[in-house]
Design an enzyme around this catalytic site. Sequence first.
Site, PDB file in Angstrom:
ATOM      1  N   ASP A   1       0.880  -1.165   0.000  1.00 49.98           N
ATOM      2  CA  ASP A   1       0.000   0.000   0.000  1.00 49.98           C
ATOM      3  C   ASP A   1       0.922   1.220   0.000  1.00 49.98           C
ATOM      4  OD1 ASP A   1      -1.576   2.185   0.622  1.00 49.98           O
ATOM      5  OD2 ASP A   1      -2.831   1.111   2.068  1.00 49.98           O
TER       6      ASP A   1
ATOM      7  N   LYS B   1      -6.543   9.772  -2.173  1.00 45.93           N
ATOM      8  CA  LYS B   1      -5.599  10.649  -1.466  1.00 45.93           C
ATOM      9  C   LYS B   1      -4.751  11.436  -2.473  1.00 45.93           C
ATOM     10  CE  LYS B   1      -7.332   8.227   1.892  1.00 45.93           C
ATOM     11  NZ  LYS B   1      -8.578   8.641   2.483  1.00 45.93           N
TER      12      LYS B   1
HETATM   13  N1  PLP Z   1      -4.823   2.800   2.562  1.00 49.13           N
HETATM   14  C1  PLP Z   1      -4.480   3.928   3.211  1.00 49.13           C
HETATM   15  C2  PLP Z   1      -3.047   4.133   3.596  1.00 49.13           C
HETATM   16  C3  PLP Z   1      -5.450   4.876   3.546  1.00 49.13           C
HETATM   17  O1  PLP Z   1      -5.097   5.987   4.219  1.00 49.13           O
HETATM   18  C4  PLP Z   1      -6.804   4.636   3.172  1.00 49.13           C
HETATM   19  C5  PLP Z   1      -7.879   5.605   3.532  1.00 49.13           C
HETATM   20  O2  PLP Z   1      -7.690   6.484   4.340  1.00 49.13           O
HETATM   21  C6  PLP Z   1      -7.114   3.456   2.496  1.00 49.13           C
HETATM   22  C7  PLP Z   1      -6.101   2.571   2.198  1.00 49.13           C
HETATM   23  C8  PLP Z   1      -8.530   3.169   2.080  1.00 49.13           C
HETATM   24  O3  PLP Z   1      -8.860   3.985   0.984  1.00 49.13           O
HETATM   25  P1  PLP Z   1     -10.348   4.466   0.619  1.00 49.13           P
HETATM   26  O4  PLP Z   1     -10.809   5.379   1.711  1.00 49.13           O
HETATM   27  O5  PLP Z   1     -10.165   5.137  -0.713  1.00 49.13           O
HETATM   28  O6  PLP Z   1     -11.191   3.245   0.533  1.00 49.13           O
END
Ligand code: PLP
Length: 382
Positions: free
Chosen positions: A177, A202
């Site tokens: 991630d 983001k």
């Molecule tokens: N991974 C990280 C590091 C995040 O900060 C977030 C959401 O804040 C996610 C995954 C999940 O993403 P989404 O809110 O677009 O589903």
Amino acid sequence: MTERGFRPETLAAQTLSGVDAATGAIIPPIHPSTTYERDVDLGYSRGAPYSRPDNPTYAIAANTLTALEGGAASLLFASGMAAATAVFQALDPGDHVVAPSIMYWALRAWLLGAATRWGLDVELVDTSDLAAVKAALRPGKTKLVWLETPANPLWTVSDIAAIADLAHGAGARLAVDSTIATPALTRPLALGADLVMHSATKYLNGHSDVVAGALTSAREDDFWARIKLALAQNGGVLGPFEAWLLQRGLRTLFPRVRWQAQSALALAQQLSRHAAVAQVFYPGLPDFPGHDLARRQMRGGFGGMLSIRVRGGRDAAIATAANVRLWKRATSLGGVESLIEHRASIEGPTSPVPDDLLRLSVGLEAPEDLFDDLRAALERST
Ligand code: PLP
């Protein structure tokens, strides 16, 4: 330089789009059509048949990400969570998975809840500790190692190259991630990862106006085919308008992320000298555990996210967030506006995050204004 002969900044600025042949438009059009004309011989020589699996507007952002990450293919999803969970759902019940104990909280909750009920054997370890990762791996049984680096909300840094070697040695894939680093600062596939995931909500979009997710794979293998089929069958796709906004955001990825990283570093340095701040978490600070690794693994900055522990505990932290005027009290991150958040109260009672911690997403405002506002709020609250 990339395989196309242009630097990543150049590829991002134009999202690989040429001038529209029909109109001369330099910005690509949105294709809202859900269905596409079939050839008389039943083929689809012009591309997509149906917009659930394919749409020309998705392709712009997906192809740009593939080029920026140096992968073989990318897929867009309706959210970051949809992208992340698609990777785990491509495994089989009984497979063993290693994931970080500090990570995006909603994915940790899903792994310990739905994924575990579905039969995945999930083990959470401190992935910044190579010995802990090595000890957790079960050769032949572990099928996936998941990393988040830097990891929410303590910005823990994990060694992608070393863990890729360990994972591959045990017969597992490595997925990263990379939401916080973005391809502007880290390219996990070049370090040996097999998959990269982004909450495109983001930094990739960057304007807090789209919820989206993305995966990029190092190769188009059977595992990727499973993920691709599941996306088409489950149908958690992004709409064309959101995909268009995403490519719009990608065009300014590099200047945004570099500005945010520079401002975050300046803020981290100033805050670490402030009497009301007990601790600053930021990979760019020389005394941060993981700083040396971050210097090797990240290029062009340490990201736009930092956290602070406020002297005076939970009440002082909440009061600080209440007393800011410029920072916005909100969750999420990576937009142009700076956000401040009392993290433990968002994550709930099982959160491992200290309750005096404030998470800061640094936007594009003048860093001096951001610091002055925070300093005044700290001084009113502690
Ligand atoms: N991974 C990280 C590091 C995040 O900060 C977030 C959401 O804040 C996610 C995954 C999940 O993403 P989404 O809110 O677009 O589903």
